[in-house]
Design a protein around this motif. Structure first.
Motif, PDB file in Angstrom:
ATOM      1  N   LEU A   1       7.002  21.138 -28.289  1.00 55.16           N
ATOM      2  CA  LEU A   1       6.031  21.654 -27.317  1.00 55.16           C
ATOM      3  C   LEU A   1       4.690  20.948 -27.465  1.00 55.16           C
ATOM      4  O   LEU A   1       4.026  20.613 -26.466  1.00 55.16           O
ATOM      5  CB  LEU A   1       5.863  23.163 -27.490  1.00 55.16           C
ATOM      6  N   ALA A   2       4.281  20.699 -28.708  1.00 58.11           N
ATOM      7  CA  ALA A   2       3.017  19.989 -28.941  1.00 58.11           C
ATOM      8  C   ALA A   2       3.087  18.581 -28.359  1.00 58.11           C
ATOM      9  O   ALA A   2       2.111  18.082 -27.765  1.00 58.11           O
ATOM     10  CB  ALA A   2       2.725  19.934 -30.433  1.00 58.11           C
ATOM     11  N   LEU A   3       4.239  17.930 -28.525  1.00 62.61           N
ATOM     12  CA  LEU A   3       4.429  16.596 -27.963  1.00 62.61           C
ATOM     13  C   LEU A   3       4.308  16.630 -26.450  1.00 62.61           C
ATOM     14  O   LEU A   3       3.661  15.771 -25.842  1.00 62.61           O
ATOM     15  CB  LEU A   3       5.797  16.064 -28.380  1.00 62.61           C
ATOM     16  N   GLU A   4       4.928  17.630 -25.827  1.00 66.32           N
ATOM     17  CA  GLU A   4       4.857  17.729 -24.370  1.00 66.32           C
ATOM     18  C   GLU A   4       3.433  17.985 -23.896  1.00 66.32           C
ATOM     19  O   GLU A   4       3.001  17.442 -22.873  1.00 66.32           O
ATOM     20  CB  GLU A   4       5.787  18.842 -23.894  1.00 66.32           C
ATOM     21  N   VAL A   5       2.701  18.808 -24.621  1.00 67.04           N
ATOM     22  CA  VAL A   5       1.315  19.095 -24.246  1.00 67.04           C
ATOM     23  C   VAL A   5       0.454  17.844 -24.370  1.00 67.04           C
ATOM     24  O   VAL A   5      -0.345  17.526 -23.479  1.00 67.04           O
ATOM     25  CB  VAL A   5       0.748  20.233 -25.119  1.00 67.04           C
ATOM     26  N   CYS A   6       0.613  17.115 -25.476  1.00 70.15           N
ATOM     27  CA  CYS A   6      -0.230  15.935 -25.714  1.00 70.15           C
ATOM     28  C   CYS A   6       0.218  14.732 -24.900  1.00 70.15           C
ATOM     29  O   CYS A   6      -0.572  13.803 -24.675  1.00 70.15           O
ATOM     30  CB  CYS A   6      -0.209  15.576 -27.200  1.00 70.15           C
ATOM     31  N   GLY A   7       1.481  14.716 -24.475  1.00 70.09           N
ATOM     32  CA  GLY A   7       1.963  13.608 -23.662  1.00 70.09           C
ATOM     33  C   GLY A   7       1.995  12.306 -24.446  1.00 70.09           C
ATOM     34  O   GLY A   7       2.358  12.281 -25.621  1.00 70.09           O
ATOM     35  N   MET A   8       1.587  11.223 -23.816  1.00 69.51           N
ATOM     36  CA  MET A   8       1.634   9.917 -24.466  1.00 69.51           C
ATOM     37  C   MET A   8       0.722   9.860 -25.689  1.00 69.51           C
ATOM     38  O   MET A   8       1.014   9.127 -26.647  1.00 69.51           O
ATOM     39  CB  MET A   8       1.252   8.825 -23.480  1.00 69.51           C
ATOM     40  N   ALA A   9      -0.344  10.635 -25.681  1.00 71.19           N
ATOM     41  CA  ALA A   9      -1.230  10.668 -26.853  1.00 71.19           C
ATOM     42  C   ALA A   9      -0.501  11.258 -28.057  1.00 71.19           C
ATOM     43  O   ALA A   9      -0.770  10.888 -29.202  1.00 71.19           O
ATOM     44  CB  ALA A   9      -2.475  11.489 -26.542  1.00 71.19           C
ATOM     45  N   GLY A  10       0.422  12.174 -27.797  1.00 71.55           N
ATOM     46  CA  GLY A  10       1.217  12.743 -28.879  1.00 71.55           C
ATOM     47  C   GLY A  10       2.352  11.844 -29.287  1.00 71.55           C
ATOM     48  O   GLY A  10       2.744  11.809 -30.462  1.00 71.55           O
ATOM     49  N   TYR A  11       2.891  11.076 -28.330  1.00 72.83           N
ATOM     50  CA  TYR A  11       4.024  10.187 -28.588  1.00 72.83           C
ATOM     51  C   TYR A  11       3.607   8.958 -29.387  1.00 72.83           C
ATOM     52  O   TYR A  11       4.400   8.373 -30.118  1.00 72.83           O
ATOM     53  CB  TYR A  11       4.623   9.769 -27.248  1.00 72.83           C
ATOM     54  N   SER A  12       2.354   8.583 -29.257  1.00 69.67           N
ATOM     55  CA  SER A  12       1.831   7.440 -29.995  1.00 69.67           C
ATOM     56  C   SER A  12       1.847   7.716 -31.491  1.00 69.67           C
ATOM     57  O   SER A  12       1.655   8.848 -31.936  1.00 69.67           O
ATOM     58  CB  SER A  12       0.397   7.148 -29.536  1.00 69.67           C
ATOM     59  N   GLU A  13       2.049   6.670 -32.292  1.00 72.15           N
ATOM     60  CA  GLU A  13       1.987   6.812 -33.745  1.00 72.15           C
ATOM     61  C   GLU A  13       0.543   6.868 -34.236  1.00 72.15           C
ATOM     62  O   GLU A  13       0.296   7.223 -35.394  1.00 72.15           O
ATOM     63  CB  GLU A  13       2.705   5.640 -34.428  1.00 72.15           C
ATOM     64  N   ASP A  14      -0.396   6.506 -33.395  1.00 63.81           N
ATOM     65  CA  ASP A  14      -1.803   6.461 -33.785  1.00 63.81           C
ATOM     66  C   ASP A  14      -2.608   7.455 -32.960  1.00 63.81           C
ATOM     67  O   ASP A  14      -2.177   7.926 -31.913  1.00 63.81           O
ATOM     68  CB  ASP A  14      -2.372   5.044 -33.573  1.00 63.81           C
ATOM     69  N   GLY A  15      -3.798   7.751 -33.454  1.00 60.62           N
ATOM     70  CA  GLY A  15      -4.713   8.583 -32.685  1.00 60.62           C
ATOM     71  C   GLY A  15      -4.760  10.018 -33.156  1.00 60.62           C
ATOM     72  O   GLY A  15      -3.842  10.514 -33.820  1.00 60.62           O
ATOM     73  N   GLU A  16      -5.824  10.708 -32.786  1.00 60.87           N
ATOM     74  CA  GLU A  16      -6.073  12.061 -33.270  1.00 60.87           C
ATOM     75  C   GLU A  16      -5.102  13.090 -32.696  1.00 60.87           C
ATOM     76  O   GLU A  16      -4.986  14.203 -33.238  1.00 60.87           O
ATOM     77  CB  GLU A  16      -7.508  12.472 -32.945  1.00 60.87           C
ATOM     78  N   PHE A  17      -4.396  12.760 -31.622  1.00 65.27           N
ATOM     79  CA  PHE A  17      -3.477  13.713 -31.010  1.00 65.27           C
ATOM     80  C   PHE A  17      -2.000  13.364 -31.253  1.00 65.27           C
ATOM     81  O   PHE A  17      -1.115  14.006 -30.698  1.00 65.27           O
ATOM     82  CB  PHE A  17      -3.725  13.807 -29.509  1.00 65.27           C
TER      83      PHE A  17
END
Length: 393
Positions: A340-356
């Motif tokens: 669910l967190a991945l779906e909420v964050c979208g590509m920002a969550g799918y990325s290996e880098d970044g705060e999300f």
């Protein structure tokens, strides 16, 4: 526990959680490096040593913090939020400590080992896996063999978490070469009593920092380092339920970390949406919170119940079924939270880098289903339900 004892535990827990908060940046940065390089999180474990958190579960009489299981679960939750590998390493070490505490009251060498572990903040690893037993904790192929006043052994373990970094090992072995596979003992071996040989690599989807590679161990120990209590009894009263509790707490902490990132990502988007007047709350945040709240409550409830059972000596089928159910639920529901967190964050969550990014969180959490197969645990609980007492009573 007395009121004075409860207050002491609460104070020590508060100090431990404050110490973790002060070291938040080091732990979070270590999580990224450990995952990227599949490397043992040395800096993070050094934090645990410096803050004396490796001795959290060692009784105060032996120089530790003397924290009970509910307090240990809270620490595992907090560590999991920052670094899954560090939380799992710390949890598995505490599981070994808990298994040793009972023997320390009757065996001088075990008591001395606990005192030394507290003084030096040693790290103790578990060696219960073995080639040829199909993941069955309650059977061993390797056996103790008499040698002089002690014993020698050779064991081919399929996974030994942080084995090459440990200061001591708790090893399951047959009582002797003529003993049945289920006639097991637990042996405490110091690192200087063991020769290690790596027999495989560790390059996995998640939990990369635990460095749980297969090892061959050849050891020579004194007779007093063999715990008097049969391993089956130790597993029932301590190792299995405490493993399931502290693993569940660590996984729930990882899920809480993913949830936190999703909330922060949503807040950033909401600020932009509010300025344009197009704000719509994301219902997935509510679903994540509900699932996470149930997980945290389940961990805390079982921790409190186990502490009560331990004081009363009530180790029966109900304890086993409850522990198994907690592990199964946590290993599956924490993944749902991270998805669910991945779906909420979208590509920002799918990325290996970044705060999300929640990629590491999701990969780490998939390990939970494999740490003692959920199918095996469901089969055990089915047998309890069919032939045991009413576990819902």
């Amino acid at each position: 526990m007395t009121t004075e004892g409860t207050a002491s535990v609460e104070t020590a827990l508060g100090e431990a959680l404050a110490a973790i908060e002060e070291e938040r940046d080091t732990l979070a940065e270590g999580a990224v490096r450990a995952d990227r390089d599949a490397a043992f999180p040395k800096d993070s474990v050094e934090v645990l040593r410096r803050r004396r958190l490796l001795g959290a579960g060692i009784p105060a009489a032996h120089g530790g913090l003397g924290l009970d299981l509910p307090a240990l679960a809270e620490i595992a939750l907090r560590l999991g939020e920052l670094c899954g590998s560090t939380a799992m390493i710390w949890a598995m070490h505490q599981i070994q400590v808990h298994a040793l505490v009972r023997g320390a009251g009757k065996q001088p060498l075990i008591a001395e080992a606990l005192r030394r572990a507290a003084a030096e903040q040693q790290l103790i690893a578990s060696v219960t896996s073995e080639a040829g037993i199909g993941g069955n904790l309650r059977e061993s192929r390797a056996a103790l063999e008499p040698l002089g006043a002690g014993y020698e052994f050779t064991k081919h373990a399929t996974t030994v978490s942080y084995g090459e970094e440990a200061d001591a090992y708790l090893v399951t072995l047959r009582r002797g070469t003529a003993a049945a596979p289920a006639d097991q003992v637990l042996v405490l071996a110091r690192a200087d009593q063991v020769r290690l040989r790596a027999t495989g690599a560790w390059n996995t989807l998640g939990m990369r920092g635990t460095r749980s590679a297969p090892l061959e161990l050849r050891g020579l120990v004194d007779a007093g380092q063999v715990l008097d209590e049969p391993f089956g009894a130790i597993a029932t009263r301590s190792m299995v339920p405490v493993s399931h509790l502290l693993w569940a707490a660590a996984w729930t902490g990882i899920a809480a970390g993913a949830h936190r990132r999703a909330v922060h990502c949503s807040r950033a988007r909401a600020r932009t949406a509010l300025r344009t007047g197009a704000f719509t709350p994301d219902p997935r945040l509510g679903r994540m919170h509900a699932a996470l709240r149930a997980l945290v409550d389940g961990v805390r409830q079982f921790a409190g119940d186990h502490a009560r059972w331990e004081r009363a000596g009530e180790f029966d089928g109900d304890l086993t079924a409850r522990a198994n159910a907690l592990k199964i639920t946590a290993s599956e529901e924490t993944v749902r939270v991270a998805v669910l967190a991945l779906e909420v964050c979208g590509m920002a969550g799918y990325s290996e880098d970044g705060e999300f990014s929640v990629a590491r969180h999701l990969r780490d959490l998939y390990s939970g289903r494999l740490m003692i197969s959920n199918d095996k645990l469901n089969a055990v609980n089915s047998e309890v339900l069919l032939f045991g007492d009413d576990v819902l009573a």
